[in-house]
Every structure is written in structure tokens, then in C-alpha cells.
Design a protein around this motif. Structure first.
Motif, short mmCIF file in Angstrom:
data_model
loop_
_atom_site.label_atom_id
_atom_site.label_comp_id
_atom_site.label_asym_id
_atom_site.label_seq_id
_atom_site.Cartn_x
_atom_site.Cartn_y
_atom_site.Cartn_z
N PRO A 1 40.49 -13.43 -4.09
CA PRO A 1 40.75 -14.57 -3.21
C PRO A 1 41.73 -15.55 -3.85
O PRO A 1 41.68 -15.81 -5.05
CB PRO A 1 39.36 -15.20 -3.04
CG PRO A 1 38.57 -14.73 -4.21
CD PRO A 1 39.09 -13.38 -4.57
N THR A 2 42.63 -16.08 -3.03
CA THR A 2 43.65 -17.01 -3.53
C THR A 2 43.64 -18.34 -2.81
O THR A 2 44.25 -19.29 -3.30
CB THR A 2 45.05 -16.39 -3.40
OG1 THR A 2 45.30 -16.07 -2.02
CG2 THR A 2 45.15 -15.12 -4.24
N ARG A 3 42.97 -18.42 -1.65
CA ARG A 3 43.02 -19.68 -0.91
C ARG A 3 41.73 -19.87 -0.13
O ARG A 3 41.17 -18.91 0.39
CB ARG A 3 44.22 -19.68 0.06
CG ARG A 3 44.43 -21.01 0.76
CD ARG A 3 45.61 -20.92 1.71
NE ARG A 3 45.84 -22.16 2.43
CZ ARG A 3 46.63 -22.29 3.49
NH1 ARG A 3 47.29 -21.23 3.94
NH2 ARG A 3 46.79 -23.45 4.10
N MET A 4 41.28 -21.11 -0.07
CA MET A 4 40.04 -21.45 0.62
C MET A 4 40.21 -22.79 1.33
O MET A 4 40.77 -23.73 0.77
CB MET A 4 38.88 -21.51 -0.39
CG MET A 4 37.51 -21.67 0.22
SD MET A 4 36.23 -21.54 -1.08
CE MET A 4 34.76 -21.85 -0.12
N ILE A 5 39.77 -22.85 2.57
CA ILE A 5 39.89 -24.06 3.37
C ILE A 5 38.50 -24.47 3.83
O ILE A 5 37.66 -23.62 4.13
CB ILE A 5 40.81 -23.83 4.59
CG1 ILE A 5 42.22 -23.49 4.13
CG2 ILE A 5 40.85 -25.05 5.49
CD1 ILE A 5 43.17 -23.16 5.26
N GLY A 6 38.25 -25.77 3.88
CA GLY A 6 36.94 -26.23 4.30
C GLY A 6 36.96 -27.64 4.85
O GLY A 6 38.01 -28.30 4.92
N ILE B 1 39.19 -32.77 5.48
CA ILE B 1 39.72 -31.41 5.34
C ILE B 1 40.18 -31.22 3.90
O ILE B 1 40.81 -32.12 3.32
CB ILE B 1 40.91 -31.18 6.30
CG1 ILE B 1 40.50 -31.51 7.74
CG2 ILE B 1 41.39 -29.74 6.20
CD1 ILE B 1 39.42 -30.66 8.29
N TRP B 2 39.88 -30.03 3.35
CA TRP B 2 40.40 -29.70 2.03
C TRP B 2 40.94 -28.28 2.04
O TRP B 2 40.46 -27.41 2.76
CB TRP B 2 39.34 -29.86 0.93
CG TRP B 2 38.05 -29.16 1.17
CD1 TRP B 2 36.93 -29.65 1.78
CD2 TRP B 2 37.71 -27.81 0.79
NE1 TRP B 2 35.93 -28.71 1.82
CE2 TRP B 2 36.37 -27.57 1.22
CE3 TRP B 2 38.39 -26.80 0.14
CZ2 TRP B 2 35.73 -26.36 1.00
CZ3 TRP B 2 37.74 -25.59 -0.07
CH2 TRP B 2 36.44 -25.39 0.35
N ASP B 3 41.97 -28.06 1.23
CA ASP B 3 42.66 -26.76 1.15
C ASP B 3 42.89 -26.46 -0.33
O ASP B 3 43.69 -27.13 -0.99
CB ASP B 3 43.99 -26.83 1.92
CG ASP B 3 44.65 -25.46 2.03
OD1 ASP B 3 44.29 -24.56 1.26
OD2 ASP B 3 45.54 -25.30 2.89
N VAL C 1 27.09 -35.39 1.83
CA VAL C 1 28.07 -34.69 2.67
C VAL C 1 27.60 -33.25 2.90
O VAL C 1 26.89 -32.67 2.07
CB VAL C 1 29.48 -34.66 2.03
CG1 VAL C 1 30.03 -36.06 1.87
CG2 VAL C 1 29.47 -33.94 0.69
N LEU C 2 28.00 -32.70 4.03
CA LEU C 2 27.83 -31.27 4.31
C LEU C 2 29.19 -30.62 4.09
O LEU C 2 30.16 -30.93 4.77
CB LEU C 2 27.36 -31.04 5.75
CG LEU C 2 27.28 -29.58 6.20
CD1 LEU C 2 26.24 -28.83 5.39
CD2 LEU C 2 26.98 -29.47 7.69
N ASP C 3 29.26 -29.75 3.11
CA ASP C 3 30.52 -29.11 2.71
C ASP C 3 30.49 -27.65 3.16
O ASP C 3 29.60 -26.89 2.77
CB ASP C 3 30.67 -29.20 1.18
CG ASP C 3 32.09 -28.89 0.74
OD1 ASP C 3 32.88 -28.46 1.59
OD2 ASP C 3 32.38 -29.09 -0.45
N ARG C 4 31.45 -27.24 3.97
CA ARG C 4 31.51 -25.86 4.48
C ARG C 4 32.92 -25.34 4.28
O ARG C 4 33.90 -26.00 4.64
CB ARG C 4 31.12 -25.82 5.95
CG ARG C 4 31.05 -24.41 6.53
CD ARG C 4 30.68 -24.43 8.00
NE ARG C 4 29.37 -25.02 8.21
CZ ARG C 4 29.11 -25.97 9.10
NH1 ARG C 4 30.07 -26.45 9.85
NH2 ARG C 4 27.89 -26.44 9.24
N SER D 1 27.04 -26.22 1.73
CA SER D 1 26.23 -26.96 0.77
C SER D 1 26.07 -28.41 1.23
O SER D 1 27.02 -29.01 1.75
CB SER D 1 26.89 -26.93 -0.61
OG SER D 1 26.21 -27.76 -1.52
N VAL D 2 24.87 -28.92 1.06
CA VAL D 2 24.61 -30.35 1.26
C VAL D 2 24.41 -30.98 -0.10
O VAL D 2 23.49 -30.61 -0.83
CB VAL D 2 23.36 -30.56 2.15
CG1 VAL D 2 23.09 -32.05 2.30
CG2 VAL D 2 23.55 -29.90 3.50
#
Length: 816
Positions: A360-365, A268-270, A345-348, A331-332
Motif C-alpha cells: 500500500p502506498t496511499r490511504m485516505i480517511g 479529511i486526511w490523505d 473523534v471517529l477516525d475511518r 477507531s474512536v
């Protein structure tokens, strides 16, 4: 300051202020009213007295009885509390007065309020005037008298004082208002106390309780109050209970989320876009070989570990998503492991917060490891490691698992299924080079492998299609079939989500063939694959919604289809197919164009419907050859007709979306037109929406070439249920042809047909109604404003000879 006042202070203060304003206003109003009433009453009395005095003076002057006048003046002045009471002659000389010192003096000199001008005006008009001055609290009266001789009295002047009467009335008014004020003040105080206990104090209790909503110390104890306050108390209690449940659910959900994240083994990334700070979960760091307390939480941590070959593509895709140019980020790519190698990795990711300006100020994936997936380890390694020019075949590990499932069966007796997924790559080959296409298919494979459970194995075929083996669906065959169909629908939805590669955005579709596998029956893997292929061919047919099951009749149908495909190839080589021409008429029954149709009769005379042999041509890869054969025959016919002097209308050809998607088909068609010297707008093509909704760059290039060559483009099957206005707005069409379903809609939903026609006419396009077979159809389309009509009401499809006779009647042919 007022915003901080308590309701217990603010409400009584407002009530007291309002009460004082009302009372003072009432007092001032009544005071003015009392003065006006006193003045009116005194004026009436004075007028009556002066009228009497007028008669007395006139009669006394006639008798020259001076003493009587003096007596009357003295009595009148005493009775009315008069300040000044005088009788004057025409020269304003005082003849009689309540003050003897004024007698025989000039009134203007000794009396301040006297006005000689008003005196003369009253005498001349012989109309009395009574003036009230509320500021001085006096009444002035000018009353005329008819003089009996020279120097006689001609005016009575009176000035009375209202002050004593006004003072007396004001005193009584003040006494009355003091009693009213006192009683009203007591009532206001009592009302304030009642209001405090019924409203203000309960609000204070609820306000304090609201601060504790959701906590264990929450309590509302209001013994009695108004129904509204008690309702508010009940609502606050409900809010407390709901909030308590929500907090509990949130805590439970947080625990479940943590368990789900850990269980899925996804990173998880934020990302805080404004500051560049990034939260990286422990699993994210573990994927690339780092401990939880390592790696700085900044954007550069991820960016610096991108593979050099992937860096620009991934960052461009991320920038396009953040800037709103793409709908999602997926993205792969490869990230550098701590030990130096790279991990796929598959990054979504998804934007979740924006500032007030909409930035936009915040993105989670999430990060998913698609190179070391436990369920598809060997298959995905095979998929990723193979080069574009290298070997492409079904991975050995997948074949081994399929063979093992088919030969050994399942001890639990459950059914399985093999799903063959054919991705529609129409237009991709012309848009992407071989390496880019391979990377795109790799993204598809990564998405599939990361999406499905351990019960499903994913592989990739030599053709670029994908195959999935689903085990343990159900013991009952019907239940297993329903689950397999649900899985196929889910597969199509997963693939339909947009893909982003560089500056390209792709929305793919897929057809899925399903072959159910009984754990008891032993089948050869190649046979199972063959059955899945047959099911996939069936899934492409109309009405299948992109999914189809294998059944035994497909083998028989396939044998017939293979034989028909061979005969169709022979028919094309031997020019044994027939062209037919369907006229298109205008509202004046004039021929404006004709649609070229193809008919095929087998050597034994059997008629093969166009829908069937076109589908066979598409399946056998002959559709482009078929379309080009028709175009060549039509060009020869136009060239021959021109040599004979026949003037043909525009002829339109039906071109399949598969042909339109071939890399060289459009160029070959344009070369054919130029070779036969076909005049501009003599030839047109009819395309369905599928051809025009492929990749924009791909479509724009081909359409531009056709338009430059003078070949008009007609949108066919408009209104079939999938037509988009983007085709009308973005493409240089010359006309649209309504779908045959519009005939049925004339009776059921005529407003739908009218809306379709109006929408096309808004773009200045001609609208042609197809399937017009009755005068009622024709009349309805005329009322809706169609420009052209095609159907059996005007003419059936004509062979070449009959069509020439329609275009050039026989007398003209004889003259030629």
C-alpha cells in the motif's frame, strides 16, 4: 529509428520493398526455368541426331564407307553448333572428328571434357548418356555404336555449347521484365497516391485531432475516405463528446464533493505512506483548534497528538489494516486540542493505491468529531465520560427529548418512531474484560451518532443497548412504518461492519424493535420503552430478520410469556419436565446413538412445544439452567444404567448457543461429567453454527476442554442456509446432522442435499439425516451416502422405559 517513421514513409517503403522482392524472385525463377527448358530441348535434338548418326556409322562401317562417315560428321557439327564431335574406338582413339588435327590422337589427351571411364560404361551397357552442365552451359553426349570389326568406332562423343541460346533467351526475358517492371512501378505509384489520400492522410488528420480530444480546438475534417476511417472519425467524435461530458461531470463532482465535505463538517486526511506526507484539510485542523496555515503535513503531526492511553491501540489497529490483517480501519480515540484538552473523534480510513509489488502506498480517511456533535452533544458526553464502574442509565437529555416529543407532539402531524437496538454480545463477555467491552460499545455508539442525521437522537441504556428517536418520518402511518423499517435495516448494517479493538476483530449483529409514535397520542416514555422492548423480543424470533414492530397482541403474549417463564422456573426446580430419546440408526438398522429431547407439560396437561419454551428460557435468562438440568438428568441416567449393566449408546444433548457462551457453563458441564464418572464418548453435545462462529479464541478454548473431557461435538441443523465450511474445517467435530429442510429439498433440489453430504464427508465426518419418515426418504439418503438416520421411519422419541427396552430387550432385563 523505425518506430519514429511516419506512416506516409513507412507504408510506401514496405510496399516498394515487397514489390522488388517479388519481381526479382520471379525473374530469377524464370531465368532458371528458361535455362532448364533450353537444355531439355537441345538434349532432345541431340539425342535424335545421334540416333541417326548411330545408324549411319553402323551401316557405313559395314560397307567400309569412310567418306560417308566423314561427311555426316561434318554436316552434323555444322548444323548443331557443336563444339566437339568425335567418333572413337575401343582404345579411345579418335577415328573421326570435326577437327582434323585430332584424328588418330587419344581423346583423353586432347579433349578436356571427355571421360574414358564413362565411355567404357556406356559402351558396355550400350545405353546412351546425355549430361547437361548449366554452370558451363554445355551438353555432353556419349552414344554407343555397334563395332563391325576390330579398331572400328564404338562411341560417338558430342559436346555442344548452350551459351548463345541462353544469352538470347535471357535478353528476351530481360526485355519482357523491363516492360513489366515499368508498368508495375507506375501502378504502384498510383496505388500509393490513392492509399495516401484514402488512408494515410486521414490517419494523420485523426492523429492530430486525437491530441485535442476534450478541448475546444478539437476538429476532424475528412471530406471523403474509406468507411473504416469514417467510422473511426465518428468514434473519435463520440469519445470527444463523452470526454467533454466526463470532464464537466468531474468538475461538477469535485465542486459537489467540496461542498459535501464542508457541509458535513468532517475533516479529511490523505496519507502518502511511502513518503510519510499527509494532507490535512482545514476542517481537520479546526477540530483541534488550529488555523489552515498551521501544522506540518507529516504523519507525526497526527501521531504526536494521540492520547497516551489510546496511542498503542490506535497504531496497532492502523498497522493491522495496512498489513492486510483487518478489513477496515475505524477507531474512536482522543486527539489533543491546541488548548490542552482532548477531543473525541471517529477516525475511518481506506487504502486507495498500491505499488507494483502490492504494497500500500496511499490511504485516505475522514475525522468526525463525536464528542462535540451538535445533534447528540449531551448524550455522547454522557456516554464517553462515564466510567466502567460508574452509573449507566438512559441519558437525561434523551429522556427529555423523548418526553417532549410524546407530550408536545409535532405541529406538522408527522409520525415518529422509537428504535431499541439490542447488540448481540454473545461471547464478548468471555473475550473482553469490562473496560475493553465498554470501549467497544463506545465505538458502536460513536459510529451510530456520526452516521445518522439531525432528525435522529441516539442514547444508550443501562443494559448496554442503544435507543434511537426518529422524528418527522411521514404524515401517513404506512409510509412512516416503511421508513422506520428501512432505518432499522440500515442500523443493523452499520453495526454489522467489523469492529477492531486491539488484536480482536468483532462482527456484531443486532436485533431492532420498532415502536411507531403518533404525534397526536400522548404516551408515557416508560410505556414506549416497554413496547420497544417487546418488539425487540419479537425480532429475535425466527422469520423476523432481526426487525419487528410493536403491536397490541404483544402485550397479551407478554403476559402469557411471563406466566410461562414462572411455571418453567418451577418445573425446573421440581424436576417435573420429561426426557425423551430419539434413536439414531445406521444403514443396518443398528442403534448407534440417541438424541436427548426435553418435553414439558403444564400442570393442566397443556403441551408446550420445545421451540416455545426454549425461546422463553432464552428471553428469561434460564436457558443455561435448563440445559444444565437436562445434562444432570442424563448423567444420572447413564450412571444408573451402568450400575444395572445396561450398555447405552452415545447420548447427545442440545446445548443452546447462549448456554455455550456463558463463562462457566462448559466448566460446570465437564465437572458434572467427571462427578458421575461418565466414560469418554458416552456423552455428546449438539451445537448450531451460531455457537461455533463466535470469537475464535473464545470457541477454541471451550471446544478444547470438551474434547479433552471426551465429549463429542455434533454440528446440528447443517444445511439450514447459513452453515459455513469453516465450522467443518476448523472444529474437531465428530458428526453433522442435516437440517430438516433437506427433506423438502430431496424432491426439489436433490443436488443441494448431495452437495451438503459430500462437503461434510470431505472432512471425514459422519452425516446423520434427520426427519426420515418414509422409505423414499431413507432410500434417497442411502444413495447419497449418509451414515446415520433419525426419524419416525425407525422410531419416534421414546420415554426412558421404552428406550431401555430398545437398548436391552426384555429377556435380558429379566436375566438382570
Amino acid at each position: 529509428m523505425l518506430r519514429k517513421l511516419s506512416l506516409a514513409v513507412l507504408l510506401p517503403l514496405c510496399m516498394l520493398t515487397l514489390y522488388l522482392v517479388l519481381v526479382i524472385g520471379e525473374y530469377l525463377f524464370e531465368s532458371d526455368q528458361v535455362r532448364a527448358e533450353l537444355a531439355q530441348r537441345q538434349s532432345t535434338l541431340i539425342k535424335q541426331q545421334l540416333f541417326r548418326m548411330q545408324n549411319v556409322v553402323q551401316s557405313a562401317q559395314a560397307l567400309q564407307d569412310v567418306e560417308r562417315i566423314e561427311q555426316e560428321v561434318s554436316l552434323a557439327a555444322l548444323d548443331m553448333g557443336t563444339m566437339v564431335y568425335i567418333l572413337v574406338d575401343a582404345d579411345s582413339r579418335i577415328r573421326f572428328a570435326n577437327h582434323t588435327v585430332w584424328r588418330d590422337s587419344n581423346a583423353m589427351q586432347v579433349i578436356d571434357g571427355y571421360d574414358a571411364t564413362r565411355d567404357r560404361a556406356v559402351v558396355q551397357a550400350f545405353l546412351p548418356q546425355i549430361l547437361v552442365n548449366l554452370e558451363r552451359l554445355t551438353i555432353q553426349a556419349y552414344y554407343p555404336v555397334l563395332p563391325q570389326y576390330g579398331g572400328a568406332v564404338d562411341l560417338i562423343y558430342l559436346e555442344a555449347d548452350l551459351a548463345p541460346l541462353v544469352a538470347e533467351a535471357s535478353a528476351k526475358l530481360q526485355q519482357r521484365f523491363m516492360r513489366v517492371w515499368g508498368l508495375g512501378g507506375l501502378l504502384l505509384i498510383g496505388f500509393t497516391f490513392i492509399l495516401y489520400f484514402l488512408l494515410i492522410r486521414p490517419f494523420q488528420i485523426l492523429s492530430e485531432a486525437a491530441k485535442q480530444v476534450g478541448t475546444s480546438s478539437f476538429s476532424t475534417s475528412i471530406p471523403w475516405s474509406s468507411s473504416e476511417v469514417l467510422s473511426l472519425q465518428a468514434s473519435l467524435q463520440q469519445v470527444h463528446e463523452r470526454l467533454s461530458r466526463a470532464v464537466k461531470q468531474l468538475n461538477d463532482s469535485e465542486l459537489r464533493w467540496l461542498f459535501a465535505v464542508e457541509g458535513s463538517r468532517n475533516g479529511i486526511w490523505d496519507w502518502d505512506i511511502s513518503t510519510g506526507e499527509v494532507f490535512l484539510s482545514d476542517r481537520w485542523k479546526e477540530m483541534i483548534g488550529y488555523a489552515p496555515d498551521e501544522l506540518a503535513g507529516v504523519f507525526q503531526t497526527w501521531e504526536a497528538r494521540l492520547h497516551p492511553d489510546d496511542r498503542d491501540i490506535v497504531l496497532d489497529a492502523l498497522q493491522e489494516y495496512v498489513s492486510g490483517k483487518s478489513k477496515e480501519f475505524e477507531s474512536v480515540h482522543r486527539l489533543r486540542h491546541r488548548e490542552g484538552h482532548y477531543v473525541w473523534v471517529l477516525d475511518r480510513g481506506m487504502l486507495v493505491d498500491w505499488d507494483p509489488q502490492g504494497r500500500p502506498t496511499r490511504m485516505i480517511g475522514i475525522h468526525m468529531d463525536v464528542s462535540e456533535s451538535a445533534k447528540n452533544h449531551a448524550a455522547i458526553n454522557e456516554l464517553v465520560d462515564q466510567s466502567v464502574t460508574g452509573r449507566k442509565m438512559l441519558p437525561d437529555v434523551f429522556m427529555a427529548r423523548l418526553s417532549q416529543f410524546l407530550t408536545q407532539g409535532n405541529s406538522s402531524g408527522q409520525w415518529g418512531s422509537l428504535l431499541l437496538v439490542e447488540v448481540d454480545r454473545l461471547g464478548l463477555v468471555a473475550t473482553l474484560n469490562s473496560h475493553e467491552l465498554e470501549r467497544l460499545l463506545t465505538q458502536v455508539a460513536a459510529r451510530l451518532s456520526s452516521y445518522f442525521t439531525e432528525n435522529i437522537t441516539v442514547g444508550r441504556l443501562e443494559s448496554g443497548d442503544f435507543v434511537l428517536l426518529a422524528k418527522d418520518l411521514a404524515i401517513d402511518a404506512s409510509v412512516a412504518a416503511r421508513r422506520a423499517l428501512a432505518l432499522a435495516s440500515e442500523l443493523r448494517q452499520v453495526i454489522a461492519r467489523p469492529f477492531h479493538y486491539g488484536h480482536h476483530h468483532f462482527e456484531l449483529s443486532a436485533n431492532v424493535g420498532i415502536c411507531l409514535l403518533d404525534s397526536i397520542e400522548t404516551l408515557d416514555p416508560a410505556l414506549v420503552m416497554r413496547r420497544a422492548e417487546l418488539a425487540t423480543l419479537s425480532a429475535k424470533r425466527p422469520g423476523q430478520a432481526g426487525c419487528a414492530f410493536y403491536h397490541a397482541e404483544m402485550d397479551l403474549r407478554q403476559s402469557r410469556d411471563e406466566q410461562l417463564q414462572q411455571e418453567l422456573q418451577t418445573a425446573l426446580q421440581q424436576d417435573s419436565m420429561t426426557l425423551m430419546f430419539q434413536p439414531v440408526m445406521n444403514a443396518h438398522s443398528e442403534l448407534v446413538s440417541a438424541e436427548v429431547l426435553t418435553r414439558w407439560y403444564r400442570t393442566d396437561g397443556e403441551f408446550i412445544p420445545p421451540a416455545e419454551f426454549v425461546a422463553l428460557a432464552e428471553q428469561g435468562g434460564m436457558i443455561a439452567e435448563l440445559d444444565f438440568w437436562v445434562a444432570n438428568r442424563v448423567c444420572q441416567f447413564i450412571q444408573t444404567s451402568h450400575a444395572q449393566g445396561w450398555s447405552l449408546p452415545t447420548l447427545t444433548l442440545n446445548i443452546s448457543a447462549f448456554s455455550f457462551g456463558q463463562a462457566d457453563f462448559v466448566d460446570a458441564l465437564i465437572a458434572l461429567v467427571k462427578e458421575h464418572g461418565i466414560a469418554p464418548h458416552q456423552l455428546g453435545i449438539e451445537l448450531n453454527e451460531a455457537a461455533l462462529l463466535m470469537q475464535p479464541q473464545f470457541v477454541a478454548e471451550r471446544v478444547s476442554k470438551l474434547v479433552d473431557a471426551g465429549i463429542g461435538i455434533v454440528l446440528d441443523h447443517f444445511g439450514s442456509g447459513s452453515s459455513a465450511l469453516s465450522c467443518l474445517a476448523n472444529q474437531p467435530l465428530v458428526a453433522v446432522k442435516l437440517d430438516m429442510s433437506c427433506i423438502d429439498s430431496l424432491a426439489a433440489m436433490p443436488q443441494r442435499v448431495k452437495a451438503l453430504i459430500v462437503s461434510a464427508q470431505q472432512f471425514n465426518l459422519h452425516v446423520v439425516a434427520k426427519g426420515v419418515e418414509s422409505p423414499q426418504h431413507y432410500q434417497a439418503f442411502v444413495e447419497f451416502g449418509c451414515d446415520g438416520y433419525q426419524g419416525y421411519l425407525f422410531s419416534r422419541a421414546l420415554n426412558q422405559a421404552d428406550f431401555i427396552q430398545l437398548v436391552c430387550p426384555r429377556p435380558l432385563l429379566r436375566s438382570v
